[in-house]
Scaffold this motif. Structure first.
Motif, PDB file in Angstrom:
ATOM      1  N   LYS A 189     -38.603   3.928   9.223  1.00  8.45           N
ATOM      2  CA  LYS A 189     -38.276   4.098   7.812  1.00  8.45           C
ATOM      3  C   LYS A 189     -36.767   4.263   7.672  1.00  8.45           C
ATOM      4  O   LYS A 189     -36.060   4.451   8.655  1.00  8.45           O
ATOM      5  N   LYS A 190     -36.293   4.226   6.440  1.00 10.57           N
ATOM      6  CA  LYS A 190     -34.864   4.375   6.180  1.00 10.57           C
ATOM      7  C   LYS A 190     -34.594   5.656   5.412  1.00 10.57           C
ATOM      8  O   LYS A 190     -35.408   6.091   4.603  1.00 10.57           O
ATOM      9  N   ILE A 191     -33.436   6.239   5.680  1.00  4.74           N
ATOM     10  CA  ILE A 191     -32.958   7.376   4.910  1.00  4.74           C
ATOM     11  C   ILE A 191     -31.632   6.993   4.263  1.00  4.74           C
ATOM     12  O   ILE A 191     -30.931   6.103   4.743  1.00  4.74           O
ATOM     13  N   ASP A 192     -31.313   7.634   3.192  1.00  7.30           N
ATOM     14  CA  ASP A 192     -30.025   7.467   2.525  1.00  7.30           C
ATOM     15  C   ASP A 192     -29.142   8.593   3.026  1.00  7.30           C
ATOM     16  O   ASP A 192     -29.395   9.770   2.747  1.00  7.30           O
ATOM     17  N   ASP A 193     -28.116   8.251   3.785  1.00  8.56           N
ATOM     18  CA  ASP A 193     -27.240   9.250   4.402  1.00  8.56           C
ATOM     19  C   ASP A 193     -26.620  10.199   3.393  1.00  8.56           C
ATOM     20  O   ASP A 193     -26.283  11.331   3.724  1.00  8.56           O
ATOM     21  N   ARG A 194     -26.485   9.763   2.156  1.00 14.51           N
ATOM     22  CA  ARG A 194     -25.877  10.607   1.127  1.00 14.51           C
ATOM     23  C   ARG A 194     -26.758  11.798   0.771  1.00 14.51           C
ATOM     24  O   ARG A 194     -26.282  12.767   0.182  1.00 14.51           O
TER      25      ARG A 194
END
Length: 139
Positions: free
Chosen positions: A29-34
């Protein structure tokens, strides 16, 4: 001339590949680093009339989270801790809670480096309002 074009192309690639802030984690899955870090928020009367919720959310860069929150109703307070996993997909934020086995889904907007606005799309607890929303502020 060819060298300048190559440098420009590499620079453009570097800038565009980093601009969305998404990182793939071990689950695929992907995360938003912000969104990574320690955040605080609160809401009043949205879940239950007369109730206030105050929380501290720690979103880790491995896609896990720890949520500590306090509810205050008529002067009585309770504190809870929840753990789980989070990720983003198609502009939405997903929050899977280990204790309930449920996933909440929010539309999210990064307002600036220190504030994120969340608007519920699918939430697994009853709310006092149709459009549950809140802002997390970086601690």
């Amino acid at each position: 001339m060819k060298t300048d074009y190559l440098k420009f192309t590499l620079l453009l690639f570097a800038l565009t590949s980093c601009s969305n802030g998404l990182t793939k984690i071990s689950s695929g899955k992907k995360i938003d680093d912000r969104l990574v870090g320690v955040w605080a928020g609160s809401e009043q009367d949205q879940q239950i009339e007369g109730a206030q919720k105050i929380w501290k959310m720690t979103r880790n860069d491995d896609g896990t989270f720890l949520l500590n929150f306090k509810t205050i109703i008529k002067g009585e307070s309770d504190e809870f801790t929840e753990k789980g996993n989070w990720w983003v997909k198609n502009g939405k934020f997903y929050e899977f809670h280990d204790n309930s086995g449920e996933t909440d889904i929010y539309k999210y907007e990064v307002l600036d480096n220190n504030r994120i606005k969340f608007i519920s799309k699918q939430i697994n607890i009853e709310m006092n309002t149709e459009s549950y929303q809140f802002i997390d502020t970086r601690k």
